[in-house]
Design a protein around this motif. Structure first.
Motif, PDB file in Angstrom:
ATOM      1  N   ARG A 125       0.828  -1.201   0.000  1.00 16.74           N
ATOM      2  CA  ARG A 125       0.000   0.000   0.000  1.00 16.74           C
ATOM      3  C   ARG A 125       0.862   1.251   0.000  1.00 16.74           C
ATOM      4  O   ARG A 125       0.584   2.221  -0.702  1.00 16.74           O
ATOM      5  N   LEU A 126       1.931   1.223   0.799  1.00 19.87           N
ATOM      6  CA  LEU A 126       2.824   2.379   0.855  1.00 19.87           C
ATOM      7  C   LEU A 126       3.453   2.623  -0.504  1.00 19.87           C
ATOM      8  O   LEU A 126       3.536   3.768  -0.973  1.00 19.87           O
ATOM      9  N   ARG A 127       3.893   1.555  -1.172  1.00 24.79           N
ATOM     10  CA  ARG A 127       4.521   1.705  -2.488  1.00 24.79           C
ATOM     11  C   ARG A 127       3.521   2.242  -3.506  1.00 24.79           C
ATOM     12  O   ARG A 127       3.855   3.106  -4.323  1.00 24.79           O
ATOM     13  N   ALA A 128       2.285   1.759  -3.454  1.00 28.28           N
ATOM     14  CA  ALA A 128       1.251   2.237  -4.387  1.00 28.28           C
ATOM     15  C   ALA A 128       0.981   3.726  -4.173  1.00 28.28           C
ATOM     16  O   ALA A 128       0.834   4.486  -5.134  1.00 28.28           O
ATOM     17  N   LEU A 129       0.937   4.150  -2.921  1.00 28.40           N
ATOM     18  CA  LEU A 129       0.675   5.557  -2.613  1.00 28.40           C
ATOM     19  C   LEU A 129       1.830   6.458  -3.037  1.00 28.40           C
ATOM     20  O   LEU A 129       1.615   7.550  -3.567  1.00 28.40           O
ATOM     21  N   THR A 130       3.080   6.001  -2.808  1.00 27.88           N
ATOM     22  CA  THR A 130       4.230   6.832  -3.190  1.00 27.88           C
ATOM     23  C   THR A 130       4.358   6.934  -4.706  1.00 27.88           C
ATOM     24  O   THR A 130       4.728   7.985  -5.230  1.00 27.88           O
ATOM     25  N   VAL A 131       4.023   5.849  -5.408  1.00 28.81           N
ATOM     26  CA  VAL A 131       4.040   5.887  -6.884  1.00 28.81           C
ATOM     27  C   VAL A 131       2.987   6.862  -7.393  1.00 28.81           C
ATOM     28  O   VAL A 131       3.251   7.679  -8.280  1.00 28.81           O
ATOM     29  N   ARG A 132       1.779   6.800  -6.804  1.00 29.66           N
ATOM     30  CA  ARG A 132       0.726   7.710  -7.238  1.00 29.66           C
ATOM     31  C   ARG A 132       1.081   9.160  -6.928  1.00 29.66           C
ATOM     32  O   ARG A 132       0.814  10.065  -7.723  1.00 29.66           O
ATOM     33  N   ARG A 133       1.696   9.400  -5.779  1.00 27.73           N
ATOM     34  CA  ARG A 133       2.114  10.769  -5.442  1.00 27.73           C
ATOM     35  C   ARG A 133       3.121  11.287  -6.466  1.00 27.73           C
ATOM     36  O   ARG A 133       3.040  12.423  -6.923  1.00 27.73           O
ATOM     37  N   ALA A 134       4.095  10.434  -6.833  1.00 32.22           N
ATOM     38  CA  ALA A 134       5.095  10.839  -7.825  1.00 32.22           C
ATOM     39  C   ALA A 134       4.431  11.178  -9.155  1.00 32.22           C
ATOM     40  O   ALA A 134       4.827  12.124  -9.841  1.00 32.22           O
ATOM     41  N   GLN A 135       3.406  10.416  -9.525  1.00 33.06           N
ATOM     42  CA  GLN A 135       2.683  10.690 -10.770  1.00 33.06           C
ATOM     43  C   GLN A 135       1.970  12.040 -10.707  1.00 33.06           C
ATOM     44  O   GLN A 135       1.968  12.800 -11.678  1.00 33.06           O
TER      45      GLN A 135
END
Length: 319
Positions: A125-135
């Motif tokens: 979940r943390l990785r998904a959120l950080t990827v979305r934030r970067a996008q």
């Protein structure tokens, strides 16, 4: 000669293209629940030492990855940069889904230790959120450039208002994602403890902490050299005979390298210990970018050390 049964899968939006060693069998299924079921039918008839691997594709492989792990199948995610380098070493320049699947399988046979295991649910979940934030941050950057260009062209006030509304929406989304990221870290005891240690390092802010936790779970279990190499901050030699080439950085996990470079900029200005290191390098005539990369490399080795020892960094600590 390949003895273990290895399957490389190229995961695209619509298809799963596979290549099996040593049988050299190929298959293609839809990237859908029905395709997963058909793939599992094949895999269940294979030996117990079966190993499956696929490239990181921005999340398109996660659903399949979870299913395979739940079925007890050894499955790893591989860095695209390593597959690309392997392809070039074999003289493969053409790229199709079928070729990529074979390359993945042969790379796994050549480098059996390579690949990342599926992280636990909170880390996913943390990785998904950080990827979305970067996008979203990237979208904000592109929109800001567009707004600046439109102002120079003298666009209407109506279009400027639309851009302003869109930018405000993106800002809200980024803030919400950052709150969710903080919530995930706070709710996980291990992540929270690591985050507290990382925050003690002047120069590493909340965004850097989140990316390090999400993209570098190995932190604290590596040597200093391995820690610097993972984000691609270790200088690579280019020597031959009497010729000593210029050292350069390359490879590694791009998202880590980007955030550490930003952290290096901050540390070079605000971390008393690393600021002194940066000043000495500049006095010796080192280029600005080289200085920041060196500071970023020290930051990641410090981060690895504080996680390994469980002791927060202090100004008196050796850099």
């Amino acid at each position: 000669m390949v003895e273990q049964t290895i399957i490389g899968i190229d995961v695209s939006r619509d298809w799963l293209d596979g290549f099996c060693l040593p049988e050299k069998q190929r298959f293609r299924f839809q990237n859908s629940p029905d395709g997963y079921a058909r793939l599992l039918e094949i895999l269940q008839g294979m030996p117990d030492d079966l190993k499956v691997g696929f490239e990181a594709t921005g999340g398109q492989e996660w659903a399949l990855w979870r299913i395979l792990i739940s079925m007890g199948i050894n499955t790893v995610q591989l860095p695209p940069a390593q597959i690309k380098a392997f392809a070039l070493s074999m003289g493969k320049r053409a790229r199709t889904d079928q070729i990529d699947a074979e390359l993945i399988a042969r790379f796994m046979a050549f480098r059996p230790e390579a690949g990342r295991a599926l992280p636990d649910e909170k880390l996913q979940r943390l990785r998904a959120l950080t990827v979305r934030r970067a996008q979203m941050v990237d979208a904000r950057k592109r929109l800001s450039a567009q707004i600046s260009a439109c102002r120079k062209q003298g666009v209407s006030a109506e279009l400027e208002d639309m851009d302003s509304i869109l930018k405000a929406f993106i800002e809200t989304q980024i803030s919400e994602l950052e709150q969710r990221i903080e919530g995930v870290i706070a709710q996980a005891t291990e992540l929270s403890a690591k985050a507290e240690l990382l925050r003690s390092i002047l120069g590493i802010g909340p965004v850097s902490v989140a990316i390090l936790l999400a993209e570098m779970p190995e932190l604290g279990r590596m040597t200093a050299t391995e820690a610097a190499a993972m984000p691609g901050l270790a200088p690579m030699a280019h020597d031959s005979g009497a010729m000593h080439g210029k050292r350069v950085i390359s490879g590694g996990r791009r998202s880590l390298r980007h955030v550490l470079f930003q952290a290096g900029l901050a540390a070079a200005c605000h971390n008393p210990v690393l600021k002194a290191v940066a000043r000495r390098m500049k006095e010796r005539g080192k280029p600005h970018k080289l200085v920041i990369v060196a500071i970023a490399r020290r930051l990641i080795t410090i981060a690895n050390a504080v996680i390994k020892t469980g002791l927060p960094w202090r100004i008196s600590s050796a850099a």
